[in-house]
Design an enzyme around this catalytic site. Structure first.
Site, PDB file in Angstrom:
ATOM      1  N   ASP A   1      -0.452   7.769   0.836  1.00 56.39           N
ATOM      2  CA  ASP A   1       1.004   7.976   0.838  1.00 56.39           C
ATOM      3  C   ASP A   1       1.514   8.727  -0.400  1.00 56.39           C
ATOM      4  O   ASP A   1       2.683   9.089  -0.458  1.00 56.39           O
ATOM      5  CB  ASP A   1       1.731   6.616   0.894  1.00 56.39           C
ATOM      6  CG  ASP A   1       2.032   6.191   2.329  1.00 56.39           C
ATOM      7  OD1 ASP A   1       1.810   7.001   3.247  1.00 56.39           O
ATOM      8  OD2 ASP A   1       2.502   5.062   2.505  1.00 56.39           O
TER       9      ASP A   1
ATOM     10  N   LYS B   1       9.948   4.940   0.691  1.00 51.16           N
ATOM     11  CA  LYS B   1      10.004   5.614   2.004  1.00 51.16           C
ATOM     12  C   LYS B   1      10.069   4.558   3.104  1.00 51.16           C
ATOM     13  O   LYS B   1       9.650   3.412   2.916  1.00 51.16           O
ATOM     14  CB  LYS B   1       8.804   6.528   2.230  1.00 51.16           C
ATOM     15  CG  LYS B   1       7.414   5.855   2.197  1.00 51.16           C
ATOM     16  CD  LYS B   1       6.962   5.221   3.502  1.00 51.16           C
ATOM     17  CE  LYS B   1       5.677   4.419   3.348  1.00 51.16           C
ATOM     18  NZ  LYS B   1       5.371   3.475   4.391  1.00 51.16           N
TER      19      LYS B   1
ATOM     20  N   LEU C   1       6.763   0.050   1.834  1.00 51.09           N
ATOM     21  CA  LEU C   1       7.774   0.993   1.353  1.00 51.09           C
ATOM     22  C   LEU C   1       7.192   1.993   0.347  1.00 51.09           C
ATOM     23  O   LEU C   1       7.934   2.758  -0.275  1.00 51.09           O
ATOM     24  CB  LEU C   1       8.942   0.234   0.710  1.00 51.09           C
ATOM     25  CG  LEU C   1       9.736  -0.698   1.642  1.00 51.09           C
ATOM     26  CD1 LEU C   1      10.716  -1.560   0.848  1.00 51.09           C
ATOM     27  CD2 LEU C   1      10.496   0.102   2.703  1.00 51.09           C
ATOM     28  N   ALA C   2       5.880   1.964   0.157  1.00 50.11           N
ATOM     29  CA  ALA C   2       5.174   2.894  -0.746  1.00 50.11           C
ATOM     30  C   ALA C   2       5.604   2.759  -2.209  1.00 50.11           C
ATOM     31  O   ALA C   2       5.630   3.740  -2.949  1.00 50.11           O
ATOM     32  CB  ALA C   2       5.333   4.349  -0.279  1.00 50.11           C
TER      33      ALA C   2
ATOM     34  N   PRO D   1      10.657  -3.535  -3.337  1.00 45.49           N
ATOM     35  CA  PRO D   1       9.800  -4.704  -3.102  1.00 45.49           C
ATOM     36  C   PRO D   1       8.313  -4.326  -3.102  1.00 45.49           C
ATOM     37  O   PRO D   1       7.949  -3.220  -2.680  1.00 45.49           O
ATOM     38  CB  PRO D   1      10.240  -5.189  -1.718  1.00 45.49           C
ATOM     39  CG  PRO D   1      11.628  -4.673  -1.546  1.00 45.49           C
ATOM     40  CD  PRO D   1      11.689  -3.377  -2.300  1.00 45.49           C
ATOM     41  N   VAL D   2       7.486  -5.253  -3.606  1.00 43.08           N
ATOM     42  CA  VAL D   2       6.043  -4.991  -3.756  1.00 43.08           C
ATOM     43  C   VAL D   2       5.284  -5.388  -2.483  1.00 43.08           C
ATOM     44  O   VAL D   2       5.612  -6.392  -1.848  1.00 43.08           O
ATOM     45  CB  VAL D   2       5.501  -5.775  -4.976  1.00 43.08           C
ATOM     46  CG1 VAL D   2       3.996  -5.597  -5.125  1.00 43.08           C
ATOM     47  CG2 VAL D   2       6.214  -5.322  -6.253  1.00 43.08           C
TER      48      VAL D   2
HETATM   49  C1  LIG Z   1       0.750   2.267   6.479  1.00 41.30           C
HETATM   50  C2  LIG Z   1       1.314   3.340   5.581  1.00 41.30           C
HETATM   51  C3  LIG Z   1       2.284   4.216   6.405  1.00 41.30           C
HETATM   52  O1  LIG Z   1       2.993   5.134   5.593  1.00 41.30           O
HETATM   53  O2  LIG Z   1       2.081   2.877   4.492  1.00 41.30           O
HETATM   54  P1  LIG Z   1       2.271   1.452   3.704  1.00 41.30           P
HETATM   55  O3  LIG Z   1       2.415   0.338   4.656  1.00 41.30           O
HETATM   56  O4  LIG Z   1       1.068   1.284   2.828  1.00 41.30           O
HETATM   57  O5  LIG Z   1       3.519   1.648   2.881  1.00 41.30           O
HETATM   58  C4  LIG Z   1       0.172   4.278   5.046  1.00 41.30           C
HETATM   59  O6  LIG Z   1      -0.581   4.822   6.112  1.00 41.30           O
HETATM   60  C5  LIG Z   1      -0.766   3.605   4.062  1.00 41.30           C
HETATM   61  O7  LIG Z   1      -0.922   4.456   2.975  1.00 41.30           O
HETATM   62  P2  LIG Z   1      -1.425   3.901   1.527  1.00 41.30           P
HETATM   63  O8  LIG Z   1      -0.855   2.549   1.264  1.00 41.30           O
HETATM   64  O9  LIG Z   1      -1.184   4.978   0.526  1.00 41.30           O
HETATM   65  O10 LIG Z   1      -2.961   3.743   1.818  1.00 41.30           O
HETATM   66  P3  LIG Z   1      -4.213   3.706   0.802  1.00 41.30           P
HETATM   67  O11 LIG Z   1      -3.818   3.025  -0.460  1.00 41.30           O
HETATM   68  O12 LIG Z   1      -4.804   5.077   0.727  1.00 41.30           O
HETATM   69  O13 LIG Z   1      -5.201   2.784   1.625  1.00 41.30           O
HETATM   70  C6  LIG Z   1      -5.081   1.385   1.745  1.00 41.30           C
HETATM   71  C7  LIG Z   1      -5.980   0.941   2.887  1.00 41.30           C
HETATM   72  O14 LIG Z   1      -5.345   1.257   4.138  1.00 41.30           O
HETATM   73  C8  LIG Z   1      -6.264   1.792   5.071  1.00 41.30           C
HETATM   74  N1  LIG Z   1      -5.762   3.089   5.562  1.00 41.30           N
HETATM   75  C9  LIG Z   1      -4.819   3.779   4.874  1.00 41.30           C
HETATM   76  C10 LIG Z   1      -4.330   4.971   5.363  1.00 41.30           C
HETATM   77  C11 LIG Z   1      -4.851   5.464   6.579  1.00 41.30           C
HETATM   78  N2  LIG Z   1      -4.436   6.621   7.100  1.00 41.30           N
HETATM   79  N3  LIG Z   1      -5.805   4.764   7.241  1.00 41.30           N
HETATM   80  C12 LIG Z   1      -6.272   3.582   6.754  1.00 41.30           C
HETATM   81  O15 LIG Z   1      -7.118   2.952   7.385  1.00 41.30           O
HETATM   82  C13 LIG Z   1      -7.598   1.919   4.367  1.00 41.30           C
HETATM   83  O16 LIG Z   1      -8.380   0.864   4.825  1.00 41.30           O
HETATM   84  C14 LIG Z   1      -7.314   1.676   2.906  1.00 41.30           C
HETATM   85  O17 LIG Z   1      -8.293   0.862   2.340  1.00 41.30           O
HETATM   86  N1  LIG Z   2       2.755   0.317  -9.535  1.00 42.79           N
HETATM   87  C1  LIG Z   2       2.603  -0.621  -8.615  1.00 42.79           C
HETATM   88  N2  LIG Z   2       3.684  -1.134  -7.977  1.00 42.79           N
HETATM   89  C2  LIG Z   2       3.519  -2.073  -7.016  1.00 42.79           C
HETATM   90  N3  LIG Z   2       2.330  -2.587  -6.635  1.00 42.79           N
HETATM   91  C3  LIG Z   2       1.231  -2.113  -7.238  1.00 42.79           C
HETATM   92  C4  LIG Z   2       1.322  -1.113  -8.240  1.00 42.79           C
HETATM   93  N4  LIG Z   2       0.065  -0.819  -8.629  1.00 42.79           N
HETATM   94  C5  LIG Z   2      -0.754  -1.586  -7.913  1.00 42.79           C
HETATM   95  N5  LIG Z   2      -0.093  -2.390  -7.080  1.00 42.79           N
HETATM   96  C6  LIG Z   2      -0.730  -3.321  -6.107  1.00 42.79           C
HETATM   97  O1  LIG Z   2      -0.680  -2.653  -4.842  1.00 42.79           O
HETATM   98  C7  LIG Z   2      -0.391  -3.550  -3.787  1.00 42.79           C
HETATM   99  C8  LIG Z   2       0.451  -2.801  -2.744  1.00 42.79           C
HETATM  100  O2  LIG Z   2       1.743  -2.609  -3.257  1.00 42.79           O
HETATM  101  P1  LIG Z   2       2.772  -1.488  -2.798  1.00 42.79           P
HETATM  102  O3  LIG Z   2       2.324  -0.152  -3.222  1.00 42.79           O
HETATM  103  O4  LIG Z   2       4.124  -1.931  -3.257  1.00 42.79           O
HETATM  104  O5  LIG Z   2       2.659  -1.652  -1.214  1.00 42.79           O
HETATM  105  P2  LIG Z   2       3.000  -0.730   0.009  1.00 42.79           P
HETATM  106  O6  LIG Z   2       2.110   0.494  -0.064  1.00 42.79           O
HETATM  107  O7  LIG Z   2       2.719  -1.572   1.216  1.00 42.79           O
HETATM  108  O8  LIG Z   2       4.450  -0.408  -0.087  1.00 42.79           O
HETATM  109  C9  LIG Z   2       0.337  -4.725  -4.442  1.00 42.79           C
HETATM  110  O9  LIG Z   2      -0.090  -5.919  -3.876  1.00 42.79           O
HETATM  111  C10 LIG Z   2       0.002  -4.644  -5.939  1.00 42.79           C
HETATM  112  O10 LIG Z   2      -0.892  -5.660  -6.324  1.00 42.79           O
END
Ligand SMILES: C[C@@](CO)(OP(=O)(O)O)[C@H](O)COP(=O)(O)OP(=O)(O)OC[C@H]1O[C@@H](n2ccc(N)nc2=O)[C@H](O)[C@@H]1O
Ligand SMILES: Nc1ncnc2c1ncn2[C@@H]1O[C@H](COP(=O)(O)OP(=O)(O)O)[C@@H](O)[C@H]1O
Length: 291
Positions: free
Chosen positions: A136, A11, A99-100, A94-95
């Protein structure tokens, strides 16, 4: 059924606003989410017992910290299942990129095991389980485009971008989502998105206006730490992107293009600096189970 192949997509966030903080420190958000056609392949194979994770990417953990492992463990415990699974993740997303990638792998495991073990869970049931794994994950199950509220789990489906060209560029740095949220000064935000306006732009299919109105309040945190974000955005705009912004907590930057030639030229130039550069389209669906 012994084995299943799934495609799970990444995403981008077309906007992120942070409205407050919960008692458990999770942030209350208002975001516009959009699935893109950049996917990992997940194969789930039934085995006698246990959970085995296998991946072709060195940054993906293969132990119980993998979110795909946690998804399988959650299902096995909740439904008292004695059989095991081997989950093979072929990574293209990418990890630690914003991008979830991990969340969409977990979503694929929930959707896949629901089918494999005939658990009869509805999409809502799956999204509720997904939330226990990460904020997410519910959106990754739903797919397409949605407004996300709460901590990201309250989803309202919307018409998203229809086959719009998106250039994705991930600089070679790892960013922790937790660190970005922790370093956000909610009361000192200089610029915030007008979510209503952006939703109107989507309704009217005005991609140009949308690209100008996009705003991600997390951008300033990551941008202050890593100069690459601004550099990539500048390059995308030089190559006539309609707009360019960081996705999620970063560090991936995306650009929206209406001209394929410009997008391809931008891709060629950025790819020389950043290996993980991809030109993709927006995508309408969620997790795909291959026949
Ligand atoms: C920023 C966003 C935008 O879509 O995406 P990514 O950058 O991760 O892709 C999301 O809010 C990320 O969602 P996600 O990556 O699933 O978060 P989680 O694993 O639940 O939480 C990781 C950490 O982010 C913080 N967190 C997450 C979501 C939220 N609404 N508030 C928070 O403060 C929390 O401290 C948590 O310990
Ligand atoms: N299936 C998985 N794919 C990618 N990363 C993973 C996975 N499971 C655990 N991780 C850990 O989660 C962290 C966040 O990765 P990722 O989900 O790709 O990030 P984001 O939510 O920012 O897109 C990584 O540093 C990795 O160590």
């Amino acid at each position: 059924m012994e084995s299943l192949n799934l495609k799970c997509r990444a995403k981008i966030n077309l906007s992120i606003d942070v409205l407050g903080k919960r008692a458990d420190n999770y942030h209350l958000v208002e975001m516009i989410m959009q699935t893109i056609d950049l996917y990992d392949n997940v194969n789930i194979e039934e085995i006698d017992s246990g959970i085995i994770i296998d991946s072709d990417n060195e940054y993906v953990p293969t132990d119980s910290s993998n979110i795909a492992y946690k998804a399988a463990d959650l299902i096995k415990r909740k439904f008292n299942i004695n059989k095991g699974v081997k989950i093979s993740i072929n990574k293209n997303i990418p990890v630690a990129a914003g991008l979830a990638g991990g969340s969409t792998n977990a979503a694929a495991v929930l959707v896949g095991l629901n089918k494999m073990w005939d658990l009869k869970l509805t999409e809502d049931n799956l999204m509720e389980l997904g939330l226990q794994l990460g904020a997410d994950v519910p959106f990754c199950i739903l797919g397409g485009a949605a407004v996300a509220e709460g901590i990201g789990e309250k989803l309202t489906r919307i018409e998203g971008l229809e086959s719009v060209k998106i250039l994705i560029c991930k600089p070679d740095i790892l960013v922790s989502t937790k660190w970005v949220y922790e370093n956000l000064d909610i009361n000192g935000l200089s610029k915030r998105p007008n979510t209503k306006n952006i939703l109107n732009n989507l309704k009217e299919n005005d991609v140009q206006a949308l690209a100008k109105n996009m705003c991600n309040v997390l951008e300033s945190v990551t941008e202050n730490e890593y100069t690459q974000i601004k550099e990539i955005k500048k390059k995308m705009i030089e190559h006539h992107a309609l707009g360019s912004m960081m996705s999620g907590s970063g560090p991936t930057v995306f650009g929206i293009f209406d001209n394929l030639d410009c997008a391809q030229k931008a891709k060629e130039e950025l790819k020389q600096l950043y290996k993980q550069t991809y030109l993709v389209n927006t995508y309408k669906g969620g997790i795909e189970i291959e026949g």
